[in-house]
Structure formats: structure tokens, C-alpha cells
Design an enzyme around this catalytic site. Structure first.
Site, short mmCIF file in Angstrom:
data_model
loop_
_atom_site.label_atom_id
_atom_site.label_comp_id
_atom_site.label_asym_id
_atom_site.label_seq_id
_atom_site.Cartn_x
_atom_site.Cartn_y
_atom_site.Cartn_z
N LYS A 10 -6.71 4.32 1.69
CA LYS A 10 -5.97 5.29 2.53
C LYS A 10 -4.59 5.55 1.94
CE LYS A 10 -2.84 2.26 4.46
NZ LYS A 10 -1.44 2.22 4.10
N ALA A 95 -2.50 -5.07 -2.66
CA ALA A 95 -1.14 -5.15 -2.10
C ALA A 95 -0.30 -3.96 -2.59
CB ALA A 95 -0.48 -6.47 -2.48
N GLY A 100 -6.58 -1.60 0.94
CA GLY A 100 -7.86 -2.02 0.34
C GLY A 100 -8.54 -3.17 1.09
N GLY A 101 -7.79 -4.20 1.43
CA GLY A 101 -8.39 -5.35 2.12
C GLY A 101 -8.94 -4.93 3.48
N ASP A 135 -4.77 -2.10 10.46
CA ASP A 135 -5.35 -0.90 9.83
C ASP A 135 -6.88 -0.89 9.86
OD1 ASP A 135 -3.03 0.37 9.14
OD2 ASP A 135 -3.05 -0.28 7.03
P1 ATP Z 1 -1.77 -2.57 3.76
O1 ATP Z 1 -1.62 -1.18 3.27
O2 ATP Z 1 -2.75 -2.77 4.90
O3 ATP Z 1 -0.46 -3.32 3.94
P2 ATP Z 1 -2.28 -3.37 1.12
O4 ATP Z 1 -3.09 -2.30 0.50
O5 ATP Z 1 -0.82 -3.34 0.83
O6 ATP Z 1 -2.54 -3.38 2.65
P3 ATP Z 1 -4.31 -5.28 0.38
O7 ATP Z 1 -4.78 -4.71 -0.90
O8 ATP Z 1 -5.17 -5.11 1.57
O9 ATP Z 1 -2.82 -4.78 0.69
O10 ATP Z 1 -4.04 -6.85 0.10
C1 ATP Z 1 -3.10 -7.61 0.81
C2 ATP Z 1 -3.36 -9.11 0.59
O11 ATP Z 1 -4.60 -9.48 1.19
C3 ATP Z 1 -3.45 -9.50 -0.87
O12 ATP Z 1 -2.41 -10.39 -1.13
C4 ATP Z 1 -4.80 -10.19 -1.04
O13 ATP Z 1 -4.70 -11.42 -1.71
C5 ATP Z 1 -5.33 -10.41 0.38
N1 ATP Z 1 -6.78 -10.09 0.53
C6 ATP Z 1 -7.66 -10.73 1.29
N2 ATP Z 1 -8.87 -10.15 1.22
C7 ATP Z 1 -8.75 -9.11 0.40
C8 ATP Z 1 -9.66 -8.12 -0.04
N3 ATP Z 1 -10.95 -8.09 0.33
N4 ATP Z 1 -9.17 -7.17 -0.87
C9 ATP Z 1 -7.86 -7.17 -1.22
N5 ATP Z 1 -6.98 -8.09 -0.84
C10 ATP Z 1 -7.41 -9.06 -0.02
#
Ligand code: ATP
Length: 294
Positions: A10, A95, A100-101, A135
């Protein structure tokens, strides 16, 4: 049976932080949009336990993986003992403000009941998603949605979908929690900005007409990271309809009217080694495909 899932990333087309709650969460008002960039997950039912396989160095393989947490929740809710092997191929930068998570967690919530021949109603899935992260409920449906509360009160919107997105994610470690702390909101209350009728009209004409994109978290992140600020200004100079930071960064995206314009902007980037992606929005959060085992 094996299930394959695409879990889409997103971007935030608008993000205002309204105030800081006593429980540590922030009330936000945000417009979320899924884009064609996606992780791929493969789910195989087993007689054993829950296993997640992911070879990305920053993503845990154990119980901390959001897919693992989602799988435990589904199993508990259904009162089952079934096992599953989940293979996760990360394409969404981690992150990075792209959710993505959360997308992977939503894919797991949707896939597992089907894999195990069960059903969970929409309301229950929404509740389970909210337990996994603010999210996650958004990704159950994806597309364009206005999110309020801590991000889980959702209203579907409709965007024209004709813009071409250029996403740029520099290697920069930012902690979402620190970014929110940096807002130093105290008792400040920002009023909601989104008037649904106005925004619906604006969205339906975007990107032919401009869009008033705004991200409050940019106030914290951009001044503290001059390299990222320069990238943001650079993208603004490439003539997009919109250039913004997504979520708590560091991803920056710009929207153009044509593929050619987006490609030219990508070629103009000062650091050619930075992660980039060009594509369109999607109306999906997760797409599941059944693959029959031979
Ligand atoms: P948001 O936009 O919701 O803040 P983000 O995109 O910044 O999320 P993510 O990629 O979701 O962040 O990852 C955040 C943390 O979650 C990472 O430090 C990672 O180690 C942990 N994590 C746990 N499961 C997952 C997964 N399936 N994919 C990615 N990261 C994951």
C-alpha cells in the site's frame, strides 16, 4: 491442495495524525491505496505444525513473523490442529512504509480457512486482523479506502486507477515508533481534513487533476534525513501529479499520467542502485489462487 497468494503493498495518498491516545496508539485519518507490487505466499496443508519459510534477512522465520501469528489465530478460532507450511517470497521492501508485513498477515487470514476447508465470516476476520496490526484490516479488501481511528475504521472509496506510480525506497532504517514519538504532539488535536464528498470527487479525477496529497509524518522524517528530503524534492521536480512519502517512510512515491513520464523520472534518479518499482494501483488487497496437487 496448495494455495498461492499475492499480497499487495500500500501507499498512503493522505495521512494526518489527529492525536495521541492514552494507550500509546495514535488516531489517524489516512487514505490507503494498494499498488501492483506484491509478495507471493504459498500455503501447503500438513499434518505437522505451523512453519514459515522466508529467506529475507530482515524477516523473522519464527513466531514473530506476522504470517505465523495470523496462522495461530486462525487455528485457534477454528479449533483445529492442522499444520501448514508457508513459503513467503518478499518483493515488498521491509520496514519501508508499504505495509508488507500487514499484507502478508491478511493473506494468511484469508488463505488458511480455505486451505483447511472452513469459513470465517467478514466481521470475525476484521476483528482478527485488527488484533494483528492497525493496517491489517485494510488489506482484507485493499483498493482505495479511508481509514480512521487507529486505522481500522474503514470506508471504501473509488479511485480512477489511471495513474502510473513510481516508487523509490532508499536503504534507510527508520523506526515507525520513533517517527510517531518525533511528532511531539502532546495534547494537540488536529481536526479531520477529509470531507468525503470532496475527496470522492477529487479521487475520481485524479491523476488528470491534481490531488492534495499530505503526510504529517513527513514533518518529522524529511527534515531529519536530508538525503531523503533531496530525493523528495527531486521527484517533485520531475513533473508528477503528486509526490509524497508513504506511511512513516522511507518510501517516496510519485504519480504520473504515463509510463514514459514515470520511466524518465526513474532514469533521472541520482542513485541508480536504489530500489524502484513502476506500475499501477490495484483494486485487490490479496488475490488467492488454488493449485490442485497431482
Ligand atoms: P507499516 O507501513 O505497517 O508501518 P512497514 O511496511 O513499514 O509497515 P513491514 O515491512 O511490515 O513494515 O515490517 C515491519 C517489521 O515487521 C520488520 O521489522 C519485520 O522484521 C517484521 N515482520 C514480521 N513479519 C513480517 C513479514 N511477514 N514481512 C515483513 N516484515 C515482517
Amino acid at each position: 491442495m496448495t494455495l498461492h497468494a499475492k499480497a499487495y503493498a500500500k501507499v498512503n495518498l493522505h495521512l494526518e495524525v489527529l492525536h495521541h491516545r492514552e494507550d500509546g496508539y495514535h488516531e489517524v485519518e489516512t487514505i490507503l491505496q494498494t499498488i501492483g507490487l506484491h509478495d507471493t505466499l504459498v500455503f501447503r496443508a500438513t499434518k505437522g505444525a505451523i512453519h514459515v519459510h522466508c529467506d529475507h534477512p530482515s524477516v523473522p522465520n519464527d513466531r514473530d513473523n506476522l504470517c505465523h501469528r495470523a496462522a495461530l489465530l486462525v487455528r485457534k478460532q477454528l479449533g483445529l490442529r492442522g499444520g501448514v507450511d508457508i513459503t513467503l517470497e518478499k518483493k515488498i521492501p521491509v520496514a519501508a512504509g508499504l505495509g508488507g508485513g500487514s499484507a502478508d498477515a491478511a493473506a494468511t487470514l484469508l488463505a488458511l480457512p480455505r486451505l483447511w476447508g472452513e469459513e470465517l465470516g467478514e466481521e470475525l476476520l476484521h476483528e482478527m486482523a485488527a488484533q494483528l496490526g492497525a493496517d491489517v484490516p485494510f488489506f482484507l479488501k485493499g483498493g482505495t479506502q479511508l481509514a480512521r481511528g487507529i486505522g481500522d475504521e474503514l470506508t471504501p472509496l473509488h479511485a480512477s486507477g489511471e495513474g502510473v506510480f513510481l516508487l523509490v525506497t532508499p536503504k534507510l532504517e527508520l523506526s515507525t515508533a520513533r517517527v510517531y514519538e518525533g511528532l511531539k504532539m502532546g495534547l494537540t488535536h488536529h481536526g479531520p481534513k477529509v470531507n468525503l464528498q470532496n475527496y470522492k470527487a477529487l479521487l475520481s479525477r485524479f491523476p488528470d487533476r491534481a490531488w492534495p496529497g499530505f503526510n504529517r509524518l513527513g514533518d518529522v522524517v524529511l527534515p531529519a534525513n536530508p538525503g531523503l528530503h533531496r530525493l523528495y524534492l527531486h521527484l517533485q521536480d520531475t513533473g508528477p501529479r503528486l509526490a509524497m512519502m508513504s506511511g512513516s517512510g522511507p518510501s517516496i512515491f510519485a504519480v504520473y499520467r504515463s509510463l514514459e513520464e514515470a520511466e524518465l523520472a526513474r532514469q533521472s534518479l541520482p542513485d541508480p542502485s536504489v530500489f524502484t518499482w513502476i506500475g499501477r494501483s490495484t483494486r485487490f488487497g490479496v488475490q488467492l489462487t488454488e493449485v490442485r496437487d497431482r
